[in-house]
Design an enzyme around this catalytic site. Sequence first.
Site, short mmCIF file in Angstrom:
data_model
loop_
_atom_site.label_atom_id
_atom_site.label_comp_id
_atom_site.label_asym_id
_atom_site.label_seq_id
_atom_site.Cartn_x
_atom_site.Cartn_y
_atom_site.Cartn_z
NE ARG A 1 -3.28 -0.16 2.86
CZ ARG A 1 -3.76 -0.59 4.03
NH1 ARG A 1 -3.60 0.14 5.13
NH2 ARG A 1 -4.36 -1.76 4.10
CG HIS B 1 -0.93 -3.07 4.26
ND1 HIS B 1 -1.26 -4.19 3.53
CD2 HIS B 1 -1.73 -3.08 5.34
CE1 HIS B 1 -2.23 -4.85 4.15
NE2 HIS B 1 -2.53 -4.19 5.26
CG ASP C 1 -5.21 -6.26 4.79
OD1 ASP C 1 -4.59 -6.60 5.82
OD2 ASP C 1 -5.46 -5.07 4.51
CD GLU D 1 -6.75 -4.53 10.64
OE1 GLU D 1 -5.90 -4.99 9.85
OE2 GLU D 1 -7.09 -3.34 10.66
CG HIS E 1 -2.99 -6.80 9.22
ND1 HIS E 1 -3.07 -5.50 8.76
CD2 HIS E 1 -1.71 -6.96 9.63
CE1 HIS E 1 -1.89 -4.92 8.90
NE2 HIS E 1 -1.04 -5.80 9.44
#
Length: 291
Positions: free
Chosen positions: A128, A173, A180, A262, A265
């Site tokens: 990301r 990320h 994810d 999460e 994740h």
Amino acid sequence: MRRPSSAARTPLTVAALAALALTAVPAQAATPAAHTPDAPSPVAHRPTHPSHGQQPTAPREFVALSEVAPTIRQDIRYFTPHNFVGEPVDGYRSPMCLVTEDTARALARAQRAFLRQGYTLKVYDCYRPQRAVDHFVRWAADPEATKMKGEFYPRVAKDRLFEDGYIAEKSGHSRGSTVDLTLAKLPAAPTRPYVPGEPLTPCYAPKDERFPDNSVDAGTGFDCFDTLSHTDDARVTPAQRANRQLLKKGLERQGFTNLPEEWWHFTHEPETFPDTYFDFPVSRRSLTHHH
């Protein structure tokens, strides 16, 4: 010592695997992947900076996951408007998964094991860029931008997202070793496209009520800003817990660590770039220097 998964193994024929490889086209996007409660590295953010007029490119250690593990499904949510922001996110120029080569090879090993059990991995987000995280931060500062609240954070006030750890100014990320992802039972039909403006259902609603996803039922949708997303939350059903543990244990065997808040994740360790937050776009062009 890690115990093997209790899931029944369903061998796939060579023909079935070949067919899967041919049909593993990135699925349509459907949910977001923005939680970034990752604790930032103590080293300062160091994005790659291009020469004047050029876009930054990825280091040679980065690869397209599809070239290493082509049967892993891809449902890159931030390339689409179906995410907690409600619009395509800055820096996602292609619906593709970029990761470090070590991470890609570990995912390929995990995928081979899951295929033997009748499942496939499906990634929602991989590398990301920092500009995407900056987009999240700008969105979080706008109290009027709440059009996706009904799905992704129904029980959380928007002005609590930073304090509660759902949004942060840095994300693991951006270092290239965090993904994810979820599992889908084979055969898995593609997830239908999201239609902007369609009625929203809470991400923690029963699976047959929330946005349809071809993944297994893990108790919430992806990127659900809710404590029910905590991997070991006691409120999920035994079947949902089993699905979370199947994913978690299978990835742990290949060197991944789960973020407890999460269930989707995971970070591959040791990270290739533990101290660097990159900012090249998610696109094939970011890898062109490799060839």
